[in-house]
Structures are given as structure tokens and as C-alpha cells.
Design a protein around this motif. Structure first.
Motif, PDB file in Angstrom:
ATOM      1  N   LEU A 150      20.479 -11.328  59.624  1.00  0.00           N
ATOM      2  CA  LEU A 150      20.263 -10.053  60.318  1.00  0.00           C
ATOM      3  C   LEU A 150      20.141 -10.262  61.825  1.00  0.00           C
ATOM      4  O   LEU A 150      20.713  -9.511  62.620  1.00  0.00           O
ATOM      5  N   ASN A 153      23.544 -11.950  63.313  1.00  0.00           N
ATOM      6  CA  ASN A 153      24.685 -11.063  63.121  1.00  0.00           C
ATOM      7  C   ASN A 153      26.000 -11.836  63.232  1.00  0.00           C
ATOM      8  O   ASN A 153      26.220 -12.775  62.471  1.00  0.00           O
ATOM      9  N   ASP A 154      26.855 -11.501  64.174  1.00  0.00           N
ATOM     10  CA  ASP A 154      28.169 -12.151  64.256  1.00  0.00           C
ATOM     11  C   ASP A 154      28.099 -13.572  64.834  1.00  0.00           C
ATOM     12  O   ASP A 154      29.091 -14.289  64.840  1.00  0.00           O
TER      13      ASP A 154
END
Length: 189
Positions: A150, A153-154
């Protein structure tokens, strides 16, 4: 010949070390403040999960064969109260808990596996107590990994097979483990 008990203990330790490693690979991707992020009010932060695992491991595995696994000094409820520790202090708690667990497991012998121990006065054979923790600890490590995903992320670096790479990994594994593979041509002595 290796006994069934020794094989079981080796397998349990190997699986637990896999989950320890997943937690550590997640920690390596995070900044100090990330350890205190909780997705919502009902969720635990990584710091809280580390505190809980630490408390559980010390309680369960200290004098494992001779004392109840829920020690009188343990304050389980406090484990779920966030503490303002930095990343290094949290990782030190993580290591202390895992070291306690691994020391206890490595000290066990075949004849110990069918002994009865207690956790909160509930009698369990040693194998069941180990299996109980083999389910408990990966559950929390999965939470740690999910929070890490979370947050990053990317920028998250996959800890297993990256999305879209399953066929390539399967091909590599097949090459590695086929009878004509180099791995099997010169088996270790």
C-alpha cells in the motif's frame, strides 16, 4: 536416515524463515515513518504487528517445554498500543522474537514432538503448538507485506513472482529440476 520428526522440524524452520525473510524484505523497502502507518482505525501498523509478534514469540517460546506459553509478565493488550520506536528499534524487537523462536525450535528433538505443553492452560502436543504458530506468524507477515505494498504502490519491488512473469519462472524451474539439468548431473556429496 533422517527421522520423520527431524524432517518435520527442518521443514517448519525453513517455512518460518521464509516468512521472516518476507518481513525483512518489506522492511528494507520502507522508511521509518512507514512502520507507524495504519490503513484505518481498526488496522494495525507494522510497528504494532512487530510488537505483537515479539510479545507472542517471547511468551510462547521461552522455556517452551516447561512453562505455559502465556507468561504472567506478558501484556498482550499493550502490544496493540502504538509505541514511538524508530525503525532500528522495531527491527531489534523483530530479531529478538525470531531468535527466541528459532532457538527453541532448533533445541527440540524427536522425542519432544509428542510431549504435551500448555498455552493459556490449554494442553497441546508440541507438533500442534508449532503448527498453531505456523499459521499465526505468516498471517501477520502477510499484513506487513500488504501494508508495505500500500505504501510503496508502484515503487513496490515484488517479493515473489512479479505480475506477468509466471510462465518465465515456471520455465526456469522446469529447467532447473529436470533430470538432465545441471543441478542433477553432479549431485552434492
Amino acid at each position: 536416515m533422517t527421522s520423520l520428526g527431524a524432517t518435520y522440524l527442518d521443514s517448519a524452520i525453513k517455512r518460518l524463515l521464509t516468512y521472516k525473510s518476507l518481513g525483512e524484505k518489506t522492511f528494507a523497502q520502507l522508511e521509518g515513518q512507514d512502520f507507524h502507518f495504519a490503513p484505518n482505525g481498526e488496522s494495525n501498523s507494522i510497528a504494532v504487528i512487530i510488537h505483537h509478534l515479539h510479545g507472542n514469540m517471547l511468551s510462547r517460546w521461552t522455556n517452551f517445554l516447561t512453562e505455559d506459553g502465556e507468561k504472567p509478565y506478558r501484556d498482550r493488550d499493550k502490544e496493540f498500543t502504538p509505541a514511538p520506536l524508530d525503525k532500528d528499534a522495531l527491527i531489534a524487537l523483530w530479531e529478538e522474537g525470531w531468535n527466541c523462536l528459532l532457538f527453541a525450535l532448533r533445541a527440540l528433538r524427536d522425542e519432544d514432538l509428542l510431549k504435551t505443553i500448555t498455552i493459556r492452560h490449554e494442553p497441546l502436543i508440541v507438533i500442534d503448538a508449532i503448527n498453531r504458530q505456523l499459521a499465526h506468524y505468516p498471517h501477520h507477515v502477510g499484513q506487513i507485506v500488504y501494508i508495505g505494498k500500500l505504501l510503496r504502490n508502484d515503487k513496490w519491488q515484488s517479493l515473489s513472482i512479479p505480475k506477468g512473469a509466471s510462465q518465465e519462472v515456471n520455465r526456469q524451474m522446469m529447467e532447473l529440476y529436470t533430470p538432465d539439468a545441471k543441478l542433477f548431473s553432479n549431485p552434492p556429496v
